[in-house]
Scaffold this active site. Structure first.
Site, mmCIF file in Angstrom:
data_model
loop_
_atom_site.group_PDB
_atom_site.id
_atom_site.type_symbol
_atom_site.label_atom_id
_atom_site.label_comp_id
_atom_site.label_asym_id
_atom_site.label_seq_id
_atom_site.Cartn_x
_atom_site.Cartn_y
_atom_site.Cartn_z
ATOM 1 N N ASN A 86 10.020 4.878 3.055
ATOM 2 C CA ASN A 86 9.849 3.902 4.137
ATOM 3 C C ASN A 86 11.126 3.118 4.428
ATOM 4 O OD1 ASN A 86 6.763 3.904 4.539
ATOM 5 N ND2 ASN A 86 6.997 3.699 2.331
ATOM 6 N N ARG B 296 0.832 -1.213 0.000
ATOM 7 C CA ARG B 296 0.000 0.000 0.000
ATOM 8 C C ARG B 296 0.863 1.258 0.000
ATOM 9 N NH1 ARG B 296 -0.787 4.806 2.714
ATOM 10 N NH2 ARG B 296 -0.402 3.733 4.719
ATOM 11 N N ASP B 297 1.543 1.523 1.095
ATOM 12 C CA ASP B 297 2.297 2.762 1.238
ATOM 13 C C ASP B 297 3.476 2.826 0.284
ATOM 14 O OD1 ASP B 297 2.825 5.243 2.308
ATOM 15 O OD2 ASP B 297 3.956 4.485 4.012
ATOM 16 N N HIS C 161 6.380 4.403 12.740
ATOM 17 C CA HIS C 161 6.389 4.411 11.267
ATOM 18 C C HIS C 161 7.449 5.416 10.830
ATOM 19 C CE1 HIS C 161 4.197 4.074 7.282
ATOM 20 N NE2 HIS C 161 4.998 5.127 7.083
ATOM 21 N N HIS D 85 10.638 6.834 8.229
ATOM 22 C CA HIS D 85 11.173 6.928 6.870
ATOM 23 C C HIS D 85 12.681 7.131 6.953
ATOM 24 C CE1 HIS D 85 7.338 7.915 4.356
ATOM 25 N NE2 HIS D 85 7.068 7.070 5.343
ATOM 26 N N CYS E 90 9.398 9.839 -0.617
ATOM 27 C CA CYS E 90 8.838 10.963 0.135
ATOM 28 C C CYS E 90 8.275 11.955 -0.872
ATOM 29 C CB CYS E 90 9.918 11.620 0.989
ATOM 30 S SG CYS E 90 9.293 13.051 1.906
#
Length: 309
Positions: free
Chosen positions: A245, A11-12, A203, A205, A236
């Site tokens: 991520n 997803r992300d 979460h 990055h 990003c």
């Protein structure tokens, strides 16, 4: 000690790709991730395809995923319509999202933070009525692309509201990858005191190379659930060309080296990363993936030279 990993690559990660990944490839990737031992996989999003065309086939993905009682496939939902689409596909866990900074929240959701609460409350309550579990995301906790530093009280307020709505866990996000270990420790020490570590996840990055260091800082504050993305998929959106991520392979390698248990087979995880890398036709940011593939290539080359000697 056990650490849970929430795999967000399908997803992300994929939502940030410029090219469309075929539905069949997404299903295969998710299957490989489950085979590697990941038990929480965010498989798609029911945000309107106009906004995220890369995930327009989420319904098809969910309908074709092999059912595994040990694996939870979740989806992001923005509103009641998205929730209804998720329900129609048999989704059992959904995630809702909002920001800790006013400007980012307005850019993303077109509402202020206060205006967003009743919208999400309605979604969460309906999901719970339908027997679904609900997870919450809080973006821009450590910095906003529009406002810069974000007051910690903003994140405390949003986290508290989400938990009151009925979400079982809140993922605390470094959306633009600006956090440093000291900032992470200071933030989580306060949030853990507010709501306990069991209700929180990290979460991070790796936009500025501090992703795994921030995981270590959160571990020191008792956090035991982290989001990551296979191969380091995802960028990003506010820093074109920058990594996004943290990589699942890199995270698992570090955690295992620190003595934590994840239930994940690193070699199989690398195979999943290699698969999606081939599908995309470009190297992915994961350092463990790159090192493993380079080592395999060297071994194969040495064996071939030995056969011809």
């Amino acid at each position: 000690m056990q650490v849970q990993i929430v795999e967000v690559g399908p997803r992300d990660g994929l939502q940030n790709e410029s090219q469309m990944v075929p539905t069949e490839a997404k299903i295969r990737l998710i299957g490989l991730l489950a085979e590697a031992g990941l038990r929480r996989i965010e498989a798609g999003s029911f945000v309107h395809p106009r906004w995220i065309p890369q995930l327009a086939d989420t319904a098809d993905v969910f309908r074709q995923l092999p059912r595994n009682p040990d694996v939870t496939y979740s989806a992001l939902v923005p509103n009641l319509r998205g929730l209804e689409r998720a329900r129609e596909c048999g989704v059992t866990e959904v995630a809702v999202f909002m920001s800790a900074s006013e400007t980012h929240n307005r850019k993303n959701i077109n509402k202020s933070i206060s205006e967003t609460f009743p919208v999400l409350r309605e979604v969460v309550q309906e999901a719970l009525t339908l027997g679904m579990r609900v997870r919450g995301y809080v973006s821009t906790v450590f910095g906003c692309p529009y406002e810069g530093a974000v007051p910690l009280d903003n994140s405390r307020r949003v986290t508290d509201e989400l938990l009151k709505m009925g979400v079982y866990e809140v993922s605390i996000g470094d959306t633009i990858g600006v956090a440093t270990p000291r900032q992470v420790q200071e933030t989580f020490s306060v949030l853990v005191n507010d709501v306990t570590s069991e209700r929180l996840a990290g979460h991070f990055h790796d936009t500025r190379g501090t992703g795994l260091a921030n995981v270590a800082a959160a571990l020191a504050e008792g956090i035991r659930t982290f989001d990551s993305s296979i191969g380091g998929l995802g960028g990003c959106p506010y820093a074109p060309g920058a990594s996004g991520n943290i990589s699942s392979e890199d995270l698992v390698y570090m955690l295992h080296g620190m003595g934590y248990e994840t239930g994940v087979d690193l070699q199989k995880l690398i195979e999943a990363g290699s698969y999606i890398q081939r599908q995309l036709g470009r190297p992915l940011p994961s350092k463990v993936l790159a090192a493993s593939l380079a080592q395999a290539e060297t071994c194969a080359k040495n064996e071939a030279e030995g056969d011809t000697a």
